[in-house]
Write a protein that holds these residues in place. Structure first.
Motif, PDB file in Angstrom:
ATOM      1  N   VAL A  59       0.829  -1.209   0.000  1.00 53.60           N
ATOM      2  CA  VAL A  59       0.000   0.000   0.000  1.00 53.60           C
ATOM      3  C   VAL A  59       0.858   1.252   0.000  1.00 53.60           C
ATOM      4  CG1 VAL A  59      -1.647   1.319   1.378  1.00 53.60           C
ATOM      5  CG2 VAL A  59      -1.994  -1.111   1.018  1.00 53.60           C
ATOM      6  N   GLY A  60       1.886   1.313   0.831  1.00 45.50           N
ATOM      7  CA  GLY A  60       2.726   2.504   0.925  1.00 45.50           C
ATOM      8  C   GLY A  60       3.612   2.733  -0.285  1.00 45.50           C
ATOM      9  N   SER A  61       3.764   1.743  -1.130  1.00 46.66           N
ATOM     10  CA  SER A  61       4.653   1.889  -2.286  1.00 46.66           C
ATOM     11  C   SER A  61       3.979   2.591  -3.453  1.00 46.66           C
ATOM     12  CB  SER A  61       5.183   0.522  -2.731  1.00 46.66           C
ATOM     13  OG  SER A  61       4.111  -0.263  -3.226  1.00 46.66           O
ATOM     14  N   MET A  62       2.706   2.938  -3.322  1.00 46.11           N
ATOM     15  CA  MET A  62       1.979   3.644  -4.384  1.00 46.11           C
ATOM     16  C   MET A  62       1.328   4.904  -3.800  1.00 46.11           C
ATOM     17  SD  MET A  62       0.194   0.470  -6.340  1.00 46.11           S
ATOM     18  CE  MET A  62      -0.003  -0.660  -4.980  1.00 46.11           C
ATOM     19  N   PRO A  63       2.113   5.964  -3.609  1.00 49.74           N
ATOM     20  CA  PRO A  63       1.571   7.154  -2.947  1.00 49.74           C
ATOM     21  C   PRO A  63       0.473   7.856  -3.752  1.00 49.74           C
ATOM     22  CG  PRO A  63       3.786   7.566  -3.739  1.00 49.74           C
ATOM     23  CD  PRO A  63       3.502   6.110  -3.958  1.00 49.74           C
ATOM     24  N   TRP A  64       0.409   7.607  -5.047  1.00 47.03           N
ATOM     25  CA  TRP A  64      -0.625   8.242  -5.857  1.00 47.03           C
ATOM     26  C   TRP A  64      -2.007   7.634  -5.626  1.00 47.03           C
ATOM     27  CZ3 TRP A  64       3.178   5.041  -7.587  1.00 47.03           C
ATOM     28  CH2 TRP A  64       2.777   3.831  -8.147  1.00 47.03           C
ATOM     29  N   LEU A  65      -2.054   6.454  -5.029  1.00 48.96           N
ATOM     30  CA  LEU A  65      -3.334   5.834  -4.697  1.00 48.96           C
ATOM     31  C   LEU A  65      -3.757   6.268  -3.303  1.00 48.96           C
ATOM     32  CD1 LEU A  65      -2.980   2.167  -5.953  1.00 48.96           C
ATOM     33  CD2 LEU A  65      -4.252   4.014  -6.986  1.00 48.96           C
ATOM     34  N   LYS A  66      -4.898   6.912  -3.230  1.00 51.31           N
ATOM     35  CA  LYS A  66      -5.422   7.360  -1.950  1.00 51.31           C
ATOM     36  C   LYS A  66      -6.842   6.826  -1.796  1.00 51.31           C
ATOM     37  CE  LYS A  66      -2.541  11.370  -1.450  1.00 51.31           C
ATOM     38  NZ  LYS A  66      -1.366  10.643  -1.242  1.00 51.31           N
ATOM     39  N   PRO A  67      -7.242   6.512  -0.571  1.00 47.87           N
ATOM     40  CA  PRO A  67      -8.614   6.036  -0.373  1.00 47.87           C
ATOM     41  C   PRO A  67      -9.619   7.114  -0.764  1.00 47.87           C
ATOM     42  CG  PRO A  67      -7.319   5.871   1.657  1.00 47.87           C
ATOM     43  CD  PRO A  67      -6.481   6.562   0.661  1.00 47.87           C
ATOM     44  N   LEU A  68     -10.752   6.685  -1.304  1.00 46.23           N
ATOM     45  CA  LEU A  68     -11.804   7.627  -1.656  1.00 46.23           C
ATOM     46  C   LEU A  68     -12.488   8.129  -0.391  1.00 46.23           C
ATOM     47  CD1 LEU A  68     -13.517   5.741  -4.629  1.00 46.23           C
ATOM     48  CD2 LEU A  68     -11.960   7.676  -4.771  1.00 46.23           C
ATOM     49  N   THR A  69     -12.848   9.404  -0.408  1.00 43.90           N
ATOM     50  CA  THR A  69     -13.620   9.941   0.704  1.00 43.90           C
ATOM     51  C   THR A  69     -15.056   9.448   0.565  1.00 43.90           C
ATOM     52  OG1 THR A  69     -14.256  11.920  -0.491  1.00 43.90           O
ATOM     53  CG2 THR A  69     -12.190  12.018   0.750  1.00 43.90           C
ATOM     54  N   ARG A  70     -15.847   9.630   1.616  1.00 42.07           N
ATOM     55  CA  ARG A  70     -17.243   9.201   1.577  1.00 42.07           C
ATOM     56  C   ARG A  70     -17.993   9.898   0.444  1.00 42.07           C
ATOM     57  NH1 ARG A  70     -20.185   6.331   4.822  1.00 42.07           N
ATOM     58  NH2 ARG A  70     -18.694   6.449   6.516  1.00 42.07           N
ATOM     59  N   GLU A  71     -17.708  11.169   0.224  1.00 43.66           N
ATOM     60  CA  GLU A  71     -18.375  11.911  -0.851  1.00 43.66           C
ATOM     61  C   GLU A  71     -17.988  11.366  -2.225  1.00 43.66           C
ATOM     62  OE1 GLU A  71     -16.546  13.578   1.585  1.00 43.66           O
ATOM     63  OE2 GLU A  71     -18.343  13.943   2.799  1.00 43.66           O
ATOM     64  N   GLU A  72     -16.746  10.962  -2.377  1.00 40.30           N
ATOM     65  CA  GLU A  72     -16.295  10.434  -3.667  1.00 40.30           C
ATOM     66  C   GLU A  72     -16.879   9.047  -3.940  1.00 40.30           C
ATOM     67  OE1 GLU A  72     -11.886  12.419  -4.159  1.00 40.30           O
ATOM     68  OE2 GLU A  72     -12.128  10.741  -2.765  1.00 40.30           O
ATOM     69  N   ARG A  73     -17.287   8.339  -2.894  1.00 38.59           N
ATOM     70  CA  ARG A  73     -17.852   7.000  -3.077  1.00 38.59           C
ATOM     71  C   ARG A  73     -19.323   7.032  -3.434  1.00 38.59           C
ATOM     72  NH1 ARG A  73     -16.339   4.216   2.297  1.00 38.59           N
ATOM     73  NH2 ARG A  73     -15.462   6.190   2.878  1.00 38.59           N
ATOM     74  N   ASP A  74     -19.996   8.148  -3.198  1.00 37.83           N
ATOM     75  CA  ASP A  74     -21.411   8.271  -3.539  1.00 37.83           C
ATOM     76  C   ASP A  74     -21.541   8.721  -4.992  1.00 37.83           C
ATOM     77  OD1 ASP A  74     -22.271   7.528  -1.042  1.00 37.83           O
ATOM     78  OD2 ASP A  74     -22.288   9.587  -0.280  1.00 37.83           O
ATOM     79  N   PHE A  75     -22.196   7.907  -5.789  1.00 36.17           N
ATOM     80  CA  PHE A  75     -22.383   8.219  -7.197  1.00 36.17           C
ATOM     81  C   PHE A  75     -23.831   8.588  -7.448  1.00 36.17           C
ATOM     82  CE2 PHE A  75     -18.781   5.284  -7.101  1.00 36.17           C
ATOM     83  CZ  PHE A  75     -17.855   5.998  -7.849  1.00 36.17           C
ATOM     84  N   ASP A  76     -24.031   9.547  -8.337  1.00 41.95           N
ATOM     85  CA  ASP A  76     -25.391   9.905  -8.733  1.00 41.95           C
ATOM     86  C   ASP A  76     -25.925   8.835  -9.659  1.00 41.95           C
ATOM     87  OD1 ASP A  76     -25.328  12.287  -7.326  1.00 41.95           O
ATOM     88  OD2 ASP A  76     -24.460  13.396  -9.017  1.00 41.95           O
TER      89      ASP A  76
END
Length: 95
Positions: A59-76
Motif C-alpha cells: 500500500v505505501g509503495s503507491m503514494p498516488w493511490l489514496k482512499p476515496l472519501t465518503r463523498e467520492e464514493r457516492d455516485f449519482d
C-alpha cells in the motif's frame, strides 16, 4: 513400490468413517475427495479454495493511490430510459 495398509470402517454418528493409518501423513481437518471407480475407492486431497491476495505490504509503495472519501464514493444515479424495456413510448401515458 507402494505400501499397503489396512484400515477399519466404523460408525461415527449417522455416517460411516474410515480410520486411516498415521503413516499416510494426513493431518487432522484435511479435506479429501473420494471417488469410486468400478468398486475401488480412491481418495486424494481436495483442491484448496482460492486465497485472497493481501495487499497490505504494498500500500505505501503507491503514494498516488489514496482512499476515496465518503463523498467520492457516492455516485449519482444515471438517467435510464426504462420505457424502452416494455416497448412503450414516454409520450404514451398508461393508467
Amino acid at each position: 513400490m507402494s505400501e499397503e495398509y489396512r484400515a477399519k470402517v466404523f460408525k461415527s454418528g449417522n455416517s460411516l468413517a474410515l480410520r486411516l493409518p498415521k503413516a499416510l501423513g494426513l493431518k487432522e481437518g484435511m479435506e479429501m475427495t473420494v471417488r469410486e471407480e468400478h468398486g475401488r475407492y480412491m481418495f486424494e486431497p481436495a483442491d484448496l479454495a482460492p486465497r485472497k491476495i493481501d495487499l497490505t505490504g504494498i500500500v505505501g509503495s503507491m503514494p498516488w493511490l489514496k482512499p476515496l472519501t465518503r463523498e467520492e464514493r457516492d455516485f449519482d444515479d444515471s438517467p435510464r430510459d426504462w420505457h424502452l424495456l416494455d416497448g412503450s413510448s414516454p409520450d404514451n401515458d398508461r393508467p
